[in-house]
Structures are given as structure tokens and as C-alpha cells.
Design an enzyme around this catalytic site. Sequence first.
Site, mmCIF file in Angstrom:
data_model
loop_
_atom_site.group_PDB
_atom_site.id
_atom_site.type_symbol
_atom_site.label_atom_id
_atom_site.label_comp_id
_atom_site.label_asym_id
_atom_site.label_seq_id
_atom_site.Cartn_x
_atom_site.Cartn_y
_atom_site.Cartn_z
ATOM 1 N N LYS A 268 0.728 -1.625 0.248
ATOM 2 C CA LYS A 268 -0.234 -0.167 -0.156
ATOM 3 C C LYS A 268 0.758 1.302 0.061
ATOM 4 C CE LYS A 268 -4.248 -2.132 2.022
ATOM 5 N NZ LYS A 268 -5.625 -1.851 2.957
ATOM 6 N N LYS B 267 -6.142 -10.555 -6.770
ATOM 7 C CA LYS B 267 -7.530 -10.572 -6.467
ATOM 8 C C LYS B 267 -8.203 -9.907 -7.293
ATOM 9 C CE LYS B 267 -6.876 -8.310 -2.146
ATOM 10 N NZ LYS B 267 -7.078 -8.808 -0.213
ATOM 11 N N LYS C 222 -11.866 -3.610 -5.144
ATOM 12 C CA LYS C 222 -12.566 -2.412 -6.354
ATOM 13 C C LYS C 222 -11.738 -0.953 -6.420
ATOM 14 C CE LYS C 222 -16.687 -0.958 -4.526
ATOM 15 N NZ LYS C 222 -17.528 -1.219 -5.181
#
Length: 329
Positions: free
Chosen positions: A114, A195, A198
Site C-alpha cells: 500500500k 485478487k 474495488k
Amino acid sequence: MFVDRIFSGIQPTGTPHLGNYLGAIQNWVNLQEECNSVLYSIMDMHSLTMPKEPAVLRQNILDTTAAILACGIDPKKCFLFRQSLVSEHAELAWILGCLTAVPRLLRLPQWKMKRASQNNEGSVGLLTYPVLQAADILLYKSTHVPVGEDQVLHLELAQDIAQHFNKKYGEFFPVPKAILSTTKKIKSLRDPAVKMSKSDPQKLATVNIADSPDEIVLKFRKAVTDFTSEVTYDPASRPGVSNLVSIHAAVTGLSIKEVVHQSAGLDTAHYKMVVADSVIQKFAPIRNEIKKLQEDKSHLLKVLEDGAEKAKELATPIYKEIRRLVGFQ
């Protein structure tokens, strides 16, 4: 002896996607029937680790709540609440953060991944949110936590923090155990190496549970497969088709073997439409219920406030004892 208690949470990203439903929410629905003490939280504090406009966050909280209620979460059988309404989560996170070594947090893969998505300028919140996750779990003396594969290391951190606290202040927290999802991880329809998410910039990669039938058909028609036409399950060499088989099995309740057997003779182009139809059938009643719930904002807010009251009632005596143990009172 500790009471069996399940805790889990979901970030408010709006209406969940297919992977959220199959990997977590479907399991939540089953667990609320099996355990007498279950807490599910809308993790609005965690969502601040990735920048959000306040108006977007407010709407996402309502949309996520509507979706999980529509999927079958029953506030009579669990505590469904918004994390930020129970201030003890943040207070306990500070105490537990003072027991956690920075190098341990720097080694967690989510921090590295991230941080890279934020131009290597990750915030303090992004670094320390696994400690807040530990507080979320331990505040209620939770004994079991449903997790996906990518959250196992964070649960291990919570286990280590619980043991560290117990060693320092005496036996207090149960060491929470993982309840691992039996559903295969759902991958992106456009890149089966990653994966479903969103935040995927490719709009056709992710199926949301409120998508229209036409949107679902388009996304599956465009799903990446390979040049072999038959339907087989081999994630290593045929990840795209195998992802479709995993989805098909999960939404129908059939085994991988049964799905492959039923699909004998179909080419992948036709098989994509079979999977799309199964997904449409699964989510049609959920989609209708989401729309209905979204029209009643006051009901959604009341569900979260009532759940927070119950959660706070459970957390208050536990946190009071934590305060005594660490010397605050």
C-alpha cells in the site's frame, strides 16, 4: 474460560464485490447462526488509511451496511456497528501500540504494497492500522476471527500482542484463533494473477453484487481466459478459466469437481455465460433488497447506532479492567 466470541470487520468501500461476498460475507451469515456472540463492524477508522472525501465515506458506510444486511446479516443475531462509534477501539490501539515493535510492522506485506501505491509516502495510520485491528479483536476478548489468506499475518500480530500483554500484565486476553475461509480466493476477471478488488482501475475486472445483469454478462464475456476451449480446473497453468470455475462453484454451492463435470463439452465462451447466469441468479434478490434498504437511510443509521450501543456495553467493563491493569486507574 473465555466465552466463544467471533469478531470480524469490513471496510466501507460502498457495495461489496463478488470476492467480498464469497470470501467473507457469506461466511458471516453462516457464523451468526452457529455462535451466540458475534460482532461485525463497519471499519470506518481503517478506511482513512487511504484518502477519502468525507461525503464519499458517509455514503460508502450506508451502502456497505445496506449490502451486508441484504446479504443476510441479521442485527438480532449479531452486533452490527460502526467502529468509530466505540471510542475504546482507538484508546486500546494506543496501549497495544506501545507494546508493538516498529520493525514488526515494517515487515508486513500490506505496508510495503500500500505504501508503494501512495508513492512510497505511507502515513503513520497505514503503518499502524494492524495494531488497531488487534485492538478491534481484543477489545471484546474475541476468541475467533474469520480471515482470508491475506489477513493471516495481521491475525498473527494480534495473537502476539495478546500474548505480550498477558505476559506483562497477567493472563487477560484469549489468543484469538483464525477461521479460514474455505472459498478459493476470487481473482480479477481481467488479470487472474491478482485478487478481485474495488480499487482495480480496470472497470471490467470486478463484479459488484449490485451490478445489473447486463453489466455482469459484459464482465464475464470479457473475462481473460486462454486459447484452450475446454473447461478444466488448473490454477497454475489455466488461472483465468480456473477462476471462473471457482466462482461458479462458490455461487452454486457445488464442488469444483461437480462444476467441471457439468461443464464437459462446453467451450470457454459458452461457459462464461453459464457462470454469468449463475452469478445473476445468486445476486438478483440481494440486489433488489439493497435498493430497498438504500431508500431508508434512517433505518441504516439506527441499525449501526443500536449495534454500537450493544458493542460499547460489552467493551466498557473489559476496557475498564485494561485501564486498571496498565495503571491508568
